[in-house]
Design an enzyme around this catalytic site. Structure first.
Site, PDB file in Angstrom:
ATOM      1  N   LYS A  22      -8.179  27.795  83.492  1.00  0.00           N
ATOM      2  CA  LYS A  22      -8.758  28.911  84.246  1.00  0.00           C
ATOM      3  C   LYS A  22      -8.830  30.084  83.269  1.00  0.00           C
ATOM      4  O   LYS A  22      -7.843  30.748  83.006  1.00  0.00           O
ATOM      5  CB  LYS A  22      -7.861  29.261  85.437  1.00  0.00           C
ATOM      6  CG  LYS A  22      -8.570  29.938  86.609  1.00  0.00           C
ATOM      7  CD  LYS A  22      -9.305  31.226  86.265  1.00  0.00           C
ATOM      8  CE  LYS A  22      -8.396  32.419  86.125  1.00  0.00           C
ATOM      9  NZ  LYS A  22      -9.114  33.630  85.640  1.00  0.00           N
ATOM     10  N   GLY A  59     -13.064  31.592  87.559  1.00  0.00           N
ATOM     11  CA  GLY A  59     -12.740  32.256  88.820  1.00  0.00           C
ATOM     12  C   GLY A  59     -11.831  33.449  88.633  1.00  0.00           C
ATOM     13  O   GLY A  59     -11.388  33.745  87.510  1.00  0.00           O
ATOM     14  N   PRO A 116      -6.356  36.228  90.989  1.00  0.00           N
ATOM     15  CA  PRO A 116      -5.566  36.092  92.218  1.00  0.00           C
ATOM     16  C   PRO A 116      -6.031  34.949  93.120  1.00  0.00           C
ATOM     17  O   PRO A 116      -5.323  34.583  94.055  1.00  0.00           O
ATOM     18  CB  PRO A 116      -5.783  37.446  92.921  1.00  0.00           C
ATOM     19  CG  PRO A 116      -6.241  38.373  91.843  1.00  0.00           C
ATOM     20  CD  PRO A 116      -6.990  37.536  90.868  1.00  0.00           C
ATOM     21  N   GLY A 154      -6.668  31.461  89.680  1.00  0.00           N
ATOM     22  CA  GLY A 154      -5.471  31.453  88.828  1.00  0.00           C
ATOM     23  C   GLY A 154      -4.227  31.153  89.644  1.00  0.00           C
ATOM     24  O   GLY A 154      -3.401  30.304  89.278  1.00  0.00           O
ATOM     25  N   GLU A 166       3.048  33.862  77.482  1.00  0.00           N
ATOM     26  CA  GLU A 166       2.766  34.692  76.299  1.00  0.00           C
ATOM     27  C   GLU A 166       2.296  36.029  76.848  1.00  0.00           C
ATOM     28  O   GLU A 166       1.208  36.111  77.408  1.00  0.00           O
ATOM     29  CB  GLU A 166       1.663  34.061  75.443  1.00  0.00           C
ATOM     30  CG  GLU A 166       2.024  32.727  74.828  1.00  0.00           C
ATOM     31  CD  GLU A 166       3.054  32.831  73.721  1.00  0.00           C
ATOM     32  OE1 GLU A 166       3.270  33.939  73.190  1.00  0.00           O
ATOM     33  OE2 GLU A 166       3.651  31.799  73.403  1.00  0.00           O
ATOM     34  N   CYS A 224      -2.317  41.488  71.425  1.00  0.00           N
ATOM     35  CA  CYS A 224      -0.985  41.614  72.030  1.00  0.00           C
ATOM     36  C   CYS A 224       0.090  41.882  70.982  1.00  0.00           C
ATOM     37  O   CYS A 224       1.081  42.538  71.274  1.00  0.00           O
ATOM     38  CB  CYS A 224      -0.661  40.371  72.830  1.00  0.00           C
ATOM     39  SG  CYS A 224      -1.106  38.875  71.964  1.00  0.00           S
ATOM     40  N   GLU A 253       2.586  49.130  76.689  1.00  0.00           N
ATOM     41  CA  GLU A 253       1.451  48.540  75.990  1.00  0.00           C
ATOM     42  C   GLU A 253       0.166  49.246  76.428  1.00  0.00           C
ATOM     43  O   GLU A 253      -0.153  49.283  77.613  1.00  0.00           O
ATOM     44  CB  GLU A 253       1.368  47.052  76.316  1.00  0.00           C
ATOM     45  CG  GLU A 253       0.278  46.368  75.531  1.00  0.00           C
ATOM     46  CD  GLU A 253       0.246  44.883  75.774  1.00  0.00           C
ATOM     47  OE1 GLU A 253       0.140  44.480  76.944  1.00  0.00           O
ATOM     48  OE2 GLU A 253       0.321  44.122  74.803  1.00  0.00           O
TER      49      GLU A 253
HETATM   50  P1  NAD Z   1      -4.062  39.534  83.057  1.00  0.00           P
HETATM   51  O1  NAD Z   1      -2.619  39.223  83.209  1.00  0.00           O
HETATM   52  O2  NAD Z   1      -4.698  40.432  84.034  1.00  0.00           O
HETATM   53  O3  NAD Z   1      -4.942  38.201  83.095  1.00  0.00           O
HETATM   54  C1  NAD Z   1      -4.640  37.061  82.324  1.00  0.00           C
HETATM   55  C2  NAD Z   1      -5.130  35.825  83.056  1.00  0.00           C
HETATM   56  O4  NAD Z   1      -4.389  35.693  84.262  1.00  0.00           O
HETATM   57  C3  NAD Z   1      -6.604  35.878  83.465  1.00  0.00           C
HETATM   58  O5  NAD Z   1      -7.168  34.595  83.364  1.00  0.00           O
HETATM   59  C4  NAD Z   1      -6.526  36.284  84.921  1.00  0.00           C
HETATM   60  O6  NAD Z   1      -7.615  35.864  85.672  1.00  0.00           O
HETATM   61  C5  NAD Z   1      -5.264  35.570  85.364  1.00  0.00           C
HETATM   62  N1  NAD Z   1      -4.616  36.136  86.546  1.00  0.00           N
HETATM   63  C6  NAD Z   1      -4.678  37.414  87.021  1.00  0.00           C
HETATM   64  N2  NAD Z   1      -3.963  37.524  88.168  1.00  0.00           N
HETATM   65  C7  NAD Z   1      -3.430  36.300  88.415  1.00  0.00           C
HETATM   66  C8  NAD Z   1      -2.575  35.782  89.426  1.00  0.00           C
HETATM   67  N3  NAD Z   1      -2.141  36.548  90.428  1.00  0.00           N
HETATM   68  N4  NAD Z   1      -2.211  34.488  89.354  1.00  0.00           N
HETATM   69  C9  NAD Z   1      -2.622  33.689  88.353  1.00  0.00           C
HETATM   70  N5  NAD Z   1      -3.436  34.127  87.357  1.00  0.00           N
HETATM   71  C10 NAD Z   1      -3.824  35.412  87.379  1.00  0.00           C
HETATM   72  O7  NAD Z   1      -4.188  40.037  81.579  1.00  0.00           O
HETATM   73  P2  NAD Z   1      -5.509  40.448  80.803  1.00  0.00           P
HETATM   74  O8  NAD Z   1      -5.902  41.793  81.251  1.00  0.00           O
HETATM   75  O9  NAD Z   1      -6.514  39.362  80.937  1.00  0.00           O
HETATM   76  O10 NAD Z   1      -5.000  40.454  79.290  1.00  0.00           O
HETATM   77  C11 NAD Z   1      -4.363  41.533  78.719  1.00  0.00           C
HETATM   78  C12 NAD Z   1      -2.871  41.293  78.601  1.00  0.00           C
HETATM   79  O11 NAD Z   1      -2.593  40.025  78.023  1.00  0.00           O
HETATM   80  C13 NAD Z   1      -2.178  42.270  77.713  1.00  0.00           C
HETATM   81  O12 NAD Z   1      -1.016  42.740  78.350  1.00  0.00           O
HETATM   82  C14 NAD Z   1      -1.790  41.462  76.477  1.00  0.00           C
HETATM   83  O13 NAD Z   1      -0.703  41.896  75.768  1.00  0.00           O
HETATM   84  C15 NAD Z   1      -1.578  40.129  77.025  1.00  0.00           C
HETATM   85  N6  NAD Z   1      -1.792  39.110  76.004  1.00  0.00           N
HETATM   86  C16 NAD Z   1      -0.716  38.463  75.461  1.00  0.00           C
HETATM   87  C17 NAD Z   1      -0.900  37.522  74.467  1.00  0.00           C
HETATM   88  C18 NAD Z   1       0.242  36.785  73.852  1.00  0.00           C
HETATM   89  O14 NAD Z   1       0.011  35.796  73.192  1.00  0.00           O
HETATM   90  N7  NAD Z   1       1.459  37.189  74.029  1.00  0.00           N
HETATM   91  C19 NAD Z   1      -2.180  37.227  74.049  1.00  0.00           C
HETATM   92  C20 NAD Z   1      -3.250  37.895  74.618  1.00  0.00           C
HETATM   93  C21 NAD Z   1      -3.032  38.840  75.602  1.00  0.00           C
END
Ligand code: NAD
Length: 466
Positions: free
Chosen positions: A172, A203, A206, A209, A247, A281, A373
């Site tokens: 996803k 998709g 919320p 995912g 991650e 990140c 962050e």
């Molecule tokens: P996000 O947490 O909003 O989304 C990440 C993913 O999770 C997306 O696919 C999103 O659709 C999904 N998601 C959102 N709500 C969900 C839920 N309730 N249940 C299941 N899945 C859900 O983050 P983002 O805005 O896409 O990315 C930015 C963040 O990601 C930053 O905080 C960054 O540091 C972190 N990041 C970490 C790494 C790492 O390797 N540590 C790498 C890249 C990004």
């Protein structure tokens, strides 16, 4: 650029119509135009994908590692053949400048896929311990949830090791960058992966995912994204007693010790933060400088950041929400009393989600811009008194993902790095290594990606005693 998008889900080896009628608009963040629509998957789509992955699992798990290796090599080649299209698509949906899109967003995943083609063939899936033989077996069906910031890299860093281990996958991807994920599915199809081994459901987080994270047919959830969502995904997985890899975010320290080449360390530090518009990140968003060199470092940083012209070398942020969030942090920094030496909260261009490359001086460790962050092109420069003070500041956040140490010689830098609570440290400008384990201490996450350590995440152990 109008982009051709699939209007279905890739499930069980074919593109199939989505269960619902909802769609997600994909926007080019450089000009705010809608470039495509993809289907917004529902729990029903997720269920179909998980069933396909479950059905494909026994045969894939039993496929000899050498054959899995050959299919991963074919996947690498299919990605390599699409490098131009991948780079253009990442530029269109993420806004990455073309050079970065090509070298990093398209190039790195090819290297990572290649590394797992090799590891699948060479990894020891069996070991001997005393009177036991330990079998390393695939965990099962993997639910992979990925972010938009390195759209293809994040996908390959999960899917390639999972496939190498003998797991099957439902992906996803982030809603902002689904087109790159569709290209990946096309490459997986062309590589000849058996039906159901890899499945894609686009998709909303919320909806799709959450359905994936909570699905009882998923054995391991691998999530990359924000700490807030990661915490929820971890709780769902924990309640179901399934494996989870997280991650998450970071606030990494770039520690410049007094013996370092200051100009080099500051220049590399600024470049590290500005790359990908600060949406990395592990970016070194806190620069720590000894008080005797502080003013010079701030001046060097302000000069270095001037090269990052928005719309040219510096791309936009991915969407309006991220832009507003980053601008909010810049305003907060000013309100907290930090000194703005470059950039600021106002828009640099009249269209696109651009933010000025920003440098703050006189940042103290308690400020929000030193703790939270920001995920944008914003650097905080902090002053330290002595090495112990630098270490306290470096370790003084809830995160621990990346970091850097600069010193007159590597040994001095390594001695400091050993005391840092973080998953990776680059010594005197050491290069990114796609085989080295990547992941966080503290609230930056659980588990490791890349290389053999990343492969191990997808394996169970079974001990046979003789
Ligand atoms: P996000 O947490 O909003 O989304 C990440 C993913 O999770 C997306 O696919 C999103 O659709 C999904 N998601 C959102 N709500 C969900 C839920 N309730 N249940 C299941 N899945 C859900 O983050 P983002 O805005 O896409 O990315 C930015 C963040 O990601 C930053 O905080 C960054 O540091 C972190 N990041 C970490 C790494 C790492 O390797 N540590 C790498 C890249 C990004």
């Amino acid at each position: 650029m109008q982009v051709q998008a699939h209007n279905g889900m890739y499930i069980d080896g074919a593109w199939r119509p989505a269960a619902g009628t909802g769609t997600i608009a994909v926007v080019n963040p450089a000009d705010e135009r809608v470039i495509a629509h993809v289907p917004a998957g529902t729990a029903e789509d997720v269920d179909a994908a998980v069933r396909a992955a479950r059905a494909a699992f026994p045969a894939w798990a039993a496929t000899p590692p050498g054959e899995r290796s050959a299919l991963l090599a074919a996947l690498r080649d299919a990605l390599a053949a699409r490098e131009d299209e991948i780079a253009e698509t990442v530029t269109a949906e993420l806004g990455a400048p073309p050079q970065l899109a090509r070298a990093v967003h398209a190039g790195l995943p090819v290297a990572v896929a290649g590394s797992y083609a090799e590891l699948a063939g060479s990894h020891r899936f069996e070991e001997r311990i005393g009177n036991s033989t330990v079998l390393l077996e695939p965990v099962g069906v993997v639910g992979a949830i990925t972010p938009w910031n390195y759209p293809l890299h994040q996908i390959v860093a999960k899917v390639a090791p999972a496939l190498a281990a003998g797991c099957t996958v439902v992906l996803k991807p982030a809603e902002d960058t689904p087109l790159t994920a569709q290209l990946f599915a096309g490459a997986a199809h062309e590589a000849g992966l058996p039906a159901g081994v890899f499945n894609l459901v686009t998709g909303l987080g919320p909806v799709a995912g959450q359905a994936l994270a909570g699905h009882e047919g998923v054995d391991l959830v691998s999530f990359t994204g924000s700490t807030a969502v990661g915490r929820r995904v971890g709780a769902i997985a924990g309640a179901a007693v399934k494996r989870v890899a997280l991650e998450l975010g970071g606030k990494s320290a770039n520690v410049i010790l007094p013996s370092a080449d200051l100009a080099r360390a500051v220049g590399a530090g600024v470049a590290n933060v500005m790359s990908n518009s600060g949406q990395t990140c592990s970016a070194w968003t806190r620069m720590l400088v000894h008080r005797d060199q502080y003013d010079e470092a701030v001046e060097l940083a302000a000069r270095a950041v001037a090269k990052y012209v928005p719309g040219d070398r510096l791309g936009p942020l991915v969407n309006a929400g991220q832009r507003d969030r980053v601008r909010g942090y810049i305003e907060k920094g000013v309100a907290e009393g930090a000194r703005l030496v470059a950039g600021g909260p106002d828009a640099p261009l009249d269209k696109g989600y651009f933010v000025r490359p920003t440098v703050f001086a006189d940042v103290t460790p308690d400020m929000a811009i030193a703790q939270e962050e920001i995920f944008g092109p914003v650097l905080s420069v902090l002053r330290y008194e002595d090495e112990e003070d630098a270490l306290r500041i470096a370790n003084g956040t809830v995160y621990g993902l990346g970091g850097a140490v600069w010193a007159g010689d590597d040994a001095e830098a390594v001695a400091f790095a050993r005391r840092m609570d973080t998953g990776q440290v680059d010594i005197n400008g050491g290069r990114f290594n796609p085989l080295a384990p990547f992941g966080g201490y503290k609230q930056s996450g659980v588990g490791r990606e890349l290389g053999a350590h990343g492969l191990a995440e997808y394996l169970h152990t079974k001990s046979l005693q003789f």
